[in-house]
Scaffold this motif. Structure first.
Motif, short mmCIF file in Angstrom:
data_model
loop_
_atom_site.label_atom_id
_atom_site.label_comp_id
_atom_site.label_asym_id
_atom_site.label_seq_id
_atom_site.Cartn_x
_atom_site.Cartn_y
_atom_site.Cartn_z
N PHE A 1 0.77 -1.21 -0.07
CA PHE A 1 -0.07 -0.07 -0.01
C PHE A 1 0.87 1.22 0.05
O PHE A 1 1.71 1.39 0.79
N ILE A 2 0.68 2.01 -0.79
CA ILE A 2 1.18 3.48 -0.74
C ILE A 2 0.16 4.53 -0.37
O ILE A 2 -0.84 4.84 -1.32
N PHE A 3 0.41 5.52 0.44
CA PHE A 3 -0.57 6.50 0.98
C PHE A 3 0.04 8.09 0.25
O PHE A 3 1.18 8.21 0.82
N ASN A 4 -0.90 8.45 -0.36
CA ASN A 4 -0.46 9.89 -0.75
C ASN A 4 1.08 9.95 -1.71
O ASN A 4 1.61 10.75 -1.42
N GLY A 5 1.51 8.67 -2.30
CA GLY A 5 2.76 8.72 -2.87
C GLY A 5 3.84 8.83 -1.98
O GLY A 5 4.99 9.08 -2.29
N SER A 6 3.87 8.86 -0.58
CA SER A 6 4.78 9.27 0.39
C SER A 6 5.05 8.22 1.38
O SER A 6 6.30 7.79 1.77
N ILE A 7 4.00 7.52 1.92
CA ILE A 7 3.93 6.27 2.93
C ILE A 7 3.67 5.04 2.44
O ILE A 7 2.73 4.85 1.96
N ALA A 8 4.71 4.02 2.62
CA ALA A 8 4.18 2.73 2.11
C ALA A 8 4.12 1.64 3.33
O ALA A 8 4.94 1.92 4.18
#
Length: 236
Positions: A202-209
């Motif tokens: 999962f990648i959240f807002n392109g910054s947290i995986a």
């Protein structure tokens, strides 16, 4: 996979969730349910949040022939036999039951090549709303893991698309063509190139995986971190 390079978040409340997964990964199905639980909690406590989910392909078995292989042969090669596989899947079944999934591994007769299924998801995602795409993904998981359907077969995929509310003839025509093939293969390859070697991812807002089928609490913490970073970017 464009998300890896970082996406521009349109508002401080927007949450773009990119999910890298495969239809034959039981933990991906579990991860989907846990993400849905997390988003349910988010909606209950923050009505301003604007989550959107995008699905990306990853083939766990990219070298399988288009027609797939027998499930028993696959289990023997991967686990050393069906008995060892049953031991491993016992834990998966237990976790699945906790999130409402009635895994029935014994019904699976063919280990499919999932390239066509990924093409179908990408095709729908480009043309339909997120709810329809999510419904299709859910039906594909259920078809394979609960009903034991051959999701590598174009006719079966077209029927599943129809059950999800899509036009049967259009889905069948797309699957009979090469539409989306290069794009899906490219995304799969890019995921591996950036270091993704397991799913769900999962990648959240392109910054947290987040890698793996984590509990909703962990996913909510990742969402909070991603939103915080996005807000910092908007205020600079």
């Amino acid at each position: 996979m464009p998300v890896i390079e970082g996406d521009t978040v349109r508002s401080r409340d927007a949450i773009v969730i990119d999910v890298v997964s495969d239809m034959v990964c039981p933990w991906c199905y579990i991860g989907k349910r846990k993400l849905e639980a997390a988003l349910g909690e988010l909606a209950a406590h923050d009505s301003d949040a604007e989550p959107s989910v995008r699905w990306h392909p990853f083939q766990l078995n990219p070298d399988l022939p288009p027609q797939g292989v027998s499930r028993s042969a696959y289990l023997h090669a991967k686990f050393g036999g069906e008995m060892r596989a049953a031991e491993i899947y016992a834990r998966v079944k237990a976790v699945g039951a906790e999130v409402g999934i009635a895994f029935d591994f014994d019904r699976i007769e063919v280990q499919p090549n999932t390239l066509a299924a990924h093409r179908l998801i990408a095709w729908v995602q480009e043309r339909a709303d997120a709810g329809l795409t999510s419904g299709l993904v859910e039906r594909l998981f259920q078809a394979y893991f609960v009903q034991g359907r051959a999701i590598g077969e174009p006719d079966v995929l077209a029927q599943i698309a129809s059950e999800a509310g899509l036009e049967l003839a259009a889905a069948r025509a797309m699957l009979a063509s090469s539409e989306g093939l290069a794009a899906v293969l490219g995304e799969d390859r890019e995921a591996r190139n950036v270091g993704i070697n397991g799913v769900p991812f999962f990648i959240f807002n392109g910054s947290i995986a987040v890698s793996g089928a984590h509990e909703p609490k962990t996913l909510l913490e990742a969402i909070a971190k991603a939103r915080s970073r996005s807000t910092e970017g908007l205020t600079r």
